[in-house]
Enzyme design. Structure first.
Site, PDB file in Angstrom:
ATOM      1  N   GLN A  75       1.226  -1.429  -0.348  1.00  0.00           N
ATOM      2  CA  GLN A  75      -0.161  -0.370  -0.096  1.00  0.00           C
ATOM      3  C   GLN A  75       1.074   1.526   0.058  1.00  0.00           C
ATOM      4  O   GLN A  75       2.092   1.018   0.996  1.00  0.00           O
ATOM      5  CB  GLN A  75      -0.551   0.118   1.335  1.00  0.00           C
ATOM      6  CG  GLN A  75      -1.228  -0.724   1.404  1.00  0.00           C
ATOM      7  CD  GLN A  75      -2.985  -1.148   0.444  1.00  0.00           C
ATOM      8  OE1 GLN A  75      -3.201   0.130  -0.312  1.00  0.00           O
ATOM      9  NE2 GLN A  75      -3.755  -1.490   0.590  1.00  0.00           N
ATOM     10  N   SER A  76       0.571   2.985  -1.012  1.00  0.00           N
ATOM     11  CA  SER A  76       1.224   3.383  -0.729  1.00  0.00           C
ATOM     12  C   SER A  76       1.937   4.379  -0.048  1.00  0.00           C
ATOM     13  O   SER A  76       2.901   4.729   0.488  1.00  0.00           O
ATOM     14  CB  SER A  76       0.778   3.942  -2.311  1.00  0.00           C
ATOM     15  OG  SER A  76       0.713   3.354  -3.242  1.00  0.00           O
ATOM     16  N   THR A  77       0.502   4.357   1.346  1.00  0.00           N
ATOM     17  CA  THR A  77       0.915   5.763   1.769  1.00  0.00           C
ATOM     18  C   THR A  77       0.599   4.997   3.424  1.00  0.00           C
ATOM     19  O   THR A  77      -0.907   3.935   3.226  1.00  0.00           O
ATOM     20  CB  THR A  77       0.156   6.974   1.443  1.00  0.00           C
ATOM     21  OG1 THR A  77      -1.578   6.685   1.291  1.00  0.00           O
ATOM     22  CG2 THR A  77       0.170   7.029   0.337  1.00  0.00           C
TER      23      THR A  77
END
Length: 82
Positions: free
Chosen positions: A21-23
């Site tokens: 998940q990027s953030t």
């Protein structure tokens, strides 16, 4: 049936799951997506991989690639593998 595509040759290799998940916000808000990604370990076991040969790479979970090369966690881990 997809299971028929998995051969003993495939099962001779370790399985690697890259969880991403990027953030941090995505990790908090998209919990179902993260859970589905971790559930892939159970799917790999169902397809024939022994649990001890399934490697979960989640060190990039919640980290943006904006200021660093994408997939550094995966790259740094795979550099240690034979």
């Amino acid at each position: 049936m997809p299971e028929a595509k998995i051969t003993q040759q495939h099962l001779a290799h370790d399985a690697y799951l890259y969880i991403r998940q990027s953030t941090p916000r995505q990790v908090l808000e998209n919990t179902e997506s993260t859970q589905r990604q971790y559930a892939l370990r159970d799917r790999a076991v169902a397809l024939g991989w022994p649990l001890e040969r399934i490697h979960v790479l989640d060190c990039d979970l919640g980290k943006s690639a904006h200021n660093r090369p994408a997939g550094m966690g995966f790259r740094s881990w795979s550099a240690r593998s034979p």
